[in-house]
Design a protein around this motif. Structure first.
Motif, PDB file in Angstrom:
ATOM      1  N   ILE A 129       1.855   0.880   7.796  1.00 49.64           N
ATOM      2  CA  ILE A 129       3.093   0.111   7.961  1.00 49.64           C
ATOM      3  C   ILE A 129       4.079   0.435   6.847  1.00 49.64           C
ATOM      4  O   ILE A 129       5.286   0.510   7.061  1.00 49.64           O
ATOM      5  N   ALA A 130       3.567   0.654   5.640  1.00 49.31           N
ATOM      6  CA  ALA A 130       4.450   0.975   4.517  1.00 49.31           C
ATOM      7  C   ALA A 130       5.224   2.263   4.772  1.00 49.31           C
ATOM      8  O   ALA A 130       6.406   2.365   4.439  1.00 49.31           O
ATOM      9  N   SER A 131       4.585   3.265   5.368  1.00 48.11           N
ATOM     10  CA  SER A 131       5.265   4.519   5.681  1.00 48.11           C
ATOM     11  C   SER A 131       6.255   4.341   6.830  1.00 48.11           C
ATOM     12  O   SER A 131       7.327   4.967   6.847  1.00 48.11           O
ATOM     13  N   ILE A 132       5.891   3.507   7.799  1.00 54.17           N
ATOM     14  CA  ILE A 132       6.798   3.213   8.907  1.00 54.17           C
ATOM     15  C   ILE A 132       8.081   2.579   8.368  1.00 54.17           C
ATOM     16  O   ILE A 132       9.202   2.977   8.727  1.00 54.17           O
ATOM     17  N   ARG A 133       7.926   1.627   7.486  1.00 58.26           N
ATOM     18  CA  ARG A 133       9.094   0.978   6.892  1.00 58.26           C
ATOM     19  C   ARG A 133       9.844   1.936   5.970  1.00 58.26           C
ATOM     20  O   ARG A 133      11.079   1.886   5.887  1.00 58.26           O
ATOM     21  N   GLN A 134       9.100   2.797   5.301  1.00 60.14           N
ATOM     22  CA  GLN A 134       9.738   3.758   4.400  1.00 60.14           C
ATOM     23  C   GLN A 134      10.676   4.679   5.162  1.00 60.14           C
ATOM     24  O   GLN A 134      11.801   4.942   4.724  1.00 60.14           O
ATOM     25  N   PHE A 135      10.227   5.182   6.327  1.00 62.38           N
ATOM     26  CA  PHE A 135      11.097   6.052   7.116  1.00 62.38           C
ATOM     27  C   PHE A 135      12.339   5.289   7.573  1.00 62.38           C
ATOM     28  O   PHE A 135      13.457   5.827   7.522  1.00 62.38           O
ATOM     29  N   TYR A 191       2.882  10.726  -6.417  1.00 59.17           N
ATOM     30  CA  TYR A 191       2.849   9.590  -5.492  1.00 59.17           C
ATOM     31  C   TYR A 191       4.248   9.071  -5.172  1.00 59.17           C
ATOM     32  O   TYR A 191       4.617   8.916  -4.004  1.00 59.17           O
ATOM     33  N   GLU A 192       5.030   8.783  -6.219  1.00 58.60           N
ATOM     34  CA  GLU A 192       6.341   8.189  -5.984  1.00 58.60           C
ATOM     35  C   GLU A 192       7.257   9.120  -5.197  1.00 58.60           C
ATOM     36  O   GLU A 192       8.063   8.671  -4.370  1.00 58.60           O
ATOM     37  N   GLN A 193       7.146  10.422  -5.443  1.00 64.58           N
ATOM     38  CA  GLN A 193       7.987  11.385  -4.734  1.00 64.58           C
ATOM     39  C   GLN A 193       7.781  11.295  -3.227  1.00 64.58           C
ATOM     40  O   GLN A 193       8.732  11.387  -2.450  1.00 64.58           O
ATOM     41  N   TRP A 194       6.518  11.101  -2.808  1.00 64.49           N
ATOM     42  CA  TRP A 194       6.213  11.065  -1.377  1.00 64.49           C
ATOM     43  C   TRP A 194       6.257   9.656  -0.795  1.00 64.49           C
ATOM     44  O   TRP A 194       6.613   9.478   0.365  1.00 64.49           O
ATOM     45  N   MET A 195       5.879   8.673  -1.597  1.00 65.59           N
ATOM     46  CA  MET A 195       5.750   7.323  -1.058  1.00 65.59           C
ATOM     47  C   MET A 195       7.005   6.474  -1.256  1.00 65.59           C
ATOM     48  O   MET A 195       7.126   5.405  -0.678  1.00 65.59           O
ATOM     49  N   GLY A 196       7.925   6.937  -2.106  1.00 68.37           N
ATOM     50  CA  GLY A 196       9.187   6.232  -2.260  1.00 68.37           C
ATOM     51  C   GLY A 196       9.180   5.157  -3.319  1.00 68.37           C
ATOM     52  O   GLY A 196      10.183   4.938  -3.993  1.00 68.37           O
ATOM     53  N   ILE A 208      19.282  14.917   6.473  1.00 65.74           N
ATOM     54  CA  ILE A 208      18.137  15.304   5.649  1.00 65.74           C
ATOM     55  C   ILE A 208      17.739  14.089   4.828  1.00 65.74           C
ATOM     56  O   ILE A 208      18.566  13.513   4.126  1.00 65.74           O
ATOM     57  N   ILE A 209      16.469  13.685   4.942  1.00 63.46           N
ATOM     58  CA  ILE A 209      16.027  12.489   4.230  1.00 63.46           C
ATOM     59  C   ILE A 209      14.872  12.824   3.286  1.00 63.46           C
ATOM     60  O   ILE A 209      14.201  13.848   3.436  1.00 63.46           O
ATOM     61  N   ASP A 210      14.674  11.953   2.331  1.00 59.56           N
ATOM     62  CA  ASP A 210      13.610  12.136   1.345  1.00 59.56           C
ATOM     63  C   ASP A 210      12.240  12.049   2.008  1.00 59.56           C
ATOM     64  O   ASP A 210      12.106  11.538   3.123  1.00 59.56           O
ATOM     65  N   PRO A 211      11.203  12.528   1.307  1.00 59.07           N
ATOM     66  CA  PRO A 211       9.860  12.603   1.919  1.00 59.07           C
ATOM     67  C   PRO A 211       9.347  11.261   2.420  1.00 59.07           C
ATOM     68  O   PRO A 211       9.665  10.196   1.886  1.00 59.07           O
ATOM     69  N   VAL A 212       8.546  11.338   3.468  1.00 56.39           N
ATOM     70  CA  VAL A 212       7.843  10.193   4.043  1.00 56.39           C
ATOM     71  C   VAL A 212       6.389  10.604   4.212  1.00 56.39           C
ATOM     72  O   VAL A 212       6.112  11.674   4.757  1.00 56.39           O
ATOM     73  N   TRP A 213       5.466   9.763   3.751  1.00 52.36           N
ATOM     74  CA  TRP A 213       4.048  10.102   3.845  1.00 52.36           C
ATOM     75  C   TRP A 213       3.543   9.750   5.245  1.00 52.36           C
ATOM     76  O   TRP A 213       3.399   8.595   5.597  1.00 52.36           O
TER      77      TRP A 213
END
Length: 343
Positions: A305-311, A82-87, A294-299
């Protein structure tokens, strides 16, 4: 038995009883202290959590939104990744259900759950929940072009579910969360445009292999993010139901000089080695003459909204590389397209 012996025996039993009661009380106090300490350690200071409703969700996107709103799920699937993909990690006490699409039914049966929140991807596992109420929320574009309102509407629906489940602050927290998210994105957009004034468009991709990529399209959450940041999303083809189109490496040659190639990990060392040997990749010049990061994974598959902010966070923490990048960034260490990224 004499009266003296009876008295001594009774007195001894009373002492043992008091001793046992003291030990038992000690265990209770230690347990309470332990639980309190754990809750304090595991809960992020910036997020107020409420345990009124014990929620289970197999979906990472929903889990991230619940956590952002202060209602982290008690259990979800594939927790190790989870943390690897979700940050950001879920609280340490979160229970791992196993594979998201094939969770452990025996474990689910043992959990004390008030509510399940999922979407149609997980309909096949709903019989495992028995009589536990199930609600559905799906974060996705409603048409060919994703909008902020599409994702805001789904988040508002999630807040209403929380409200109806006995969490009186559910709707209020959603409104605050949406307002703060938009404000943060707009500020990040201003900073990005100031830092890279020559970059007007982003081509956001993931490599399938050294010759093929997934290019995220207008019906993906990345369209919403780029709109909020004030830049354009490069789109060669209409996206599939997952929000991307499949392209060949050669199609990247169509990117204009004011575009930057944003590669989302995973981006393995083996893939990098194959690209190092690719004549086409060398000719494209990303990371040297042309802008690249190159950026870390984004789900992105059902992310909200959490993924939008994560990117946006990932992008703001990354230095774009290449000669086409604005002069404001020329002091940064250049990244050759042959440089191996971490991870």
């Amino acid at each position: 038995m004499t009266k003296t012996s009876q008295y001594m025996t009774h007195n001894r039993l009373a002492q043992l009883s008091r001793c046992f009661s003291s030990v038992l009380l000690g265990f209770v106090l230690v347990a309470c202290h332990s639980n309190t300490t754990t809750a304090t350690r595991d809960t992020p200071a910036s997020v107020h959590t409420t345990q009124a409703t014990r929620i289970l969700t197999p979906d990472w996107g929903i889990a991230a939104e619940l956590t952002a709103l202060g209602y982290p799920p008690i259990a979800t699937g594939d927790l190790r990744m989870y943390e690897q993909w979700m940050g950001k990690p879920l609280p340490k006490q979160t229970i791992d259900l196993g594979i998201r699409y094939q969770p452990n039914p025996e474990l689910i049966a043992q959990l004390n759950v008030d509510l399940v929140i999922d979407n149609f991807f997980y309909e096949h596992i709903r019989p495992m929940y028995g009589s536990v109420p199930t609600k559905s929320v799906l974060f996705k574009a409603k048409g060919d072009v994703a909008t902020w309102q599409d994702f805001a509407t789904a988040t508002i629906a999630l807040g209403q579910i929380l409200q109806d489940a006995g969490n009186p602050q559910g709707n209020e927290r959603v409104q605050t969360y949406l307002a703060q998210s938009q404000q943060a994105l707009q500020q990040q957009g201003q900073q990005f445009r100031h830092r890279y004034p020559n970059i007007k468009k982003l081509a956001i991709v993931q490599f399938a292999d050294a010759g093929h990529l997934r290019l995220y399209a207008d019906n993906s959450l990345f369209k919403v993010t780029t709109d909020q940041l004030g830049v354009s999303l490069v789109n060669f083809h209409q996206g599939n139901k997952w929000g991307f189109s499949n392209i060949e490496l050669a199609e990247l040659a169509k990117l204009e000089n004011d575009s930057c190639l944003i590669v989302i990990k995973p981006f393995s060392h083996m893939l990098q080695a194959e690209l190092d040997k690719s004549v086409l990749w060398q000719q494209l010049g990303f990371g040297r003459e042309r802008c690249m990061a190159i950026i870390d994974p984004v789900w992105s598959y059902g992310g909200g909204i959490a993924s939008i902010r994560q990117f946006a966070d990932r992008l703001s923490q990354t230095s774009l590389q290449g000669e086409s990048v604005a002069p404001l960034n020329l002091s940064s260490r250049p990244l050759s397209n042959t440089t191996k990224p971490k991870g």
